[in-house]
Design an enzyme around this catalytic site. Sequence first.
Site, PDB file in Angstrom:
ATOM      1  N   LYS A 173       0.877  -1.183   0.000  1.00 27.00           N
ATOM      2  CA  LYS A 173       0.000   0.000   0.000  1.00 27.00           C
ATOM      3  C   LYS A 173       0.909   1.226   0.000  1.00 27.00           C
ATOM      4  O   LYS A 173       1.247   1.782   1.058  1.00 27.00           O
ATOM      5  CB  LYS A 173      -0.918  -0.063   1.235  1.00 27.00           C
ATOM      6  CG  LYS A 173      -2.134   0.817   1.120  1.00 27.00           C
ATOM      7  CD  LYS A 173      -3.191   0.428   2.139  1.00 27.00           C
ATOM      8  CE  LYS A 173      -4.241   1.487   2.322  1.00 27.00           C
ATOM      9  NZ  LYS A 173      -4.988   1.856   1.137  1.00 27.00           N
TER      10      LYS A 173
HETATM   11  N1  PMP Z   1      -7.910  -1.990  -2.921  1.00 23.69           N
HETATM   12  C1  PMP Z   1      -7.315  -0.777  -2.848  1.00 23.69           C
HETATM   13  C2  PMP Z   1      -6.627  -0.256  -4.047  1.00 23.69           C
HETATM   14  C3  PMP Z   1      -7.367  -0.034  -1.660  1.00 23.69           C
HETATM   15  O1  PMP Z   1      -6.796   1.175  -1.584  1.00 23.69           O
HETATM   16  C4  PMP Z   1      -8.058  -0.557  -0.552  1.00 23.69           C
HETATM   17  C5  PMP Z   1      -8.148   0.234   0.721  1.00 23.69           C
HETATM   18  N2  PMP Z   1      -7.050  -0.012   1.546  1.00 23.69           N
HETATM   19  C6  PMP Z   1      -8.642  -1.825  -0.664  1.00 23.69           C
HETATM   20  C7  PMP Z   1      -8.548  -2.509  -1.860  1.00 23.69           C
HETATM   21  C8  PMP Z   1      -9.351  -2.461   0.496  1.00 23.69           C
HETATM   22  O2  PMP Z   1      -8.410  -2.797   1.477  1.00 23.69           O
HETATM   23  P1  PMP Z   1      -8.809  -2.918   3.000  1.00 23.69           P
HETATM   24  O3  PMP Z   1      -9.991  -3.797   3.049  1.00 23.69           O
HETATM   25  O4  PMP Z   1      -7.606  -3.532   3.637  1.00 23.69           O
HETATM   26  O5  PMP Z   1      -9.111  -1.551   3.482  1.00 23.69           O
END
Ligand code: PMP
Length: 296
Positions: free
Chosen positions: A154
């Site tokens: 991320k």
């Molecule tokens: N895909 C992307 C590109 C994201 O930015 C996020 C948000 N973090 C998610 C999926 C969902 O991830 P999470 O459930 O860990 O928040």
Amino acid sequence: MQYYNSSTVIYLNGRFVKAQDAKTDLYGQSLHYGLAAFEGIRAYKTHNATRIFKIREHFERLQRSCELVNIPYPWDNNELIKQTYKLLELNNFKDAYIRPLVYCEPNMTLIAPQEASIMICAWEWGAYLGDKQLKVCISPFQRPNPKSTFVEAKISGHYVNSILATTDAKQKGFDEALLLDMNENIAEGPGANIFIEKNGKLYTPALGNILAGITRATVIELCKVLDIEIIEKPISVAELKNADSAFFCGTAAEVIGIHTIDDVVFRQKWSDSIGSTMQRAYKNLVLEKVNYEVII
Ligand code: PMP
């Protein structure tokens, strides 16, 4: 949107400081080249106490993101978890969105940094994509190619792609975009993972070209508890458009139904869909009303 006021406190490199007094360096590598890692986490006011949902998983992903792109991560996650709860207390937040960010020091070269800083801030934030079913379009932008970066990390720089996709969707009158991967299969939203329902089963794109969402993993766990078949596999646009229903999920967005993809309306009523069950089950889980869903 005002993210802080004169009394807001943030955590910065081991200390709590006023948000309005905190400074960053304009020569930082993160600002110029997008080399920073972050998380999005939610705290919920439950009947027990304020609980930060899956906080350990989020800090572990933050650490892994840094390791993948060679950002130093000298911190102990147990300590960061403790300090995050303290941050909520100091700001008197019960329900909040929490944003840890690891960023790099002044360095105008393209060489991996020797040192990094961590800041953690929080603010009160409703469901990111609202609570109405979404009009979604297939984006002309693809997700980054896994051979050009670590898509499972991320990393701030990846979000240029997300901003382009959301902006394009909004300009065309949609609520949100859905991005394809390099093979033209569906990947994910700019900030959320996607699931589709077909004939009583759920399907979601397999890992490899997407962020491994913590909410995605939670939905998969809930499927096991609720005895719903879940299949992870490549999904084509044709399969998506032929689905009975679909939804996005993510920490910020939680679980939110998709009404249309381009001009195709999903045939199933949202309230009859597995997505709607998931939306309820997810809310019960984060609010620690787990037994309620299982008993019913
Ligand atoms: N895909 C992307 C590109 C994201 O930015 C996020 C948000 N973090 C998610 C999926 C969902 O991830 P999470 O459930 O860990 O928040």
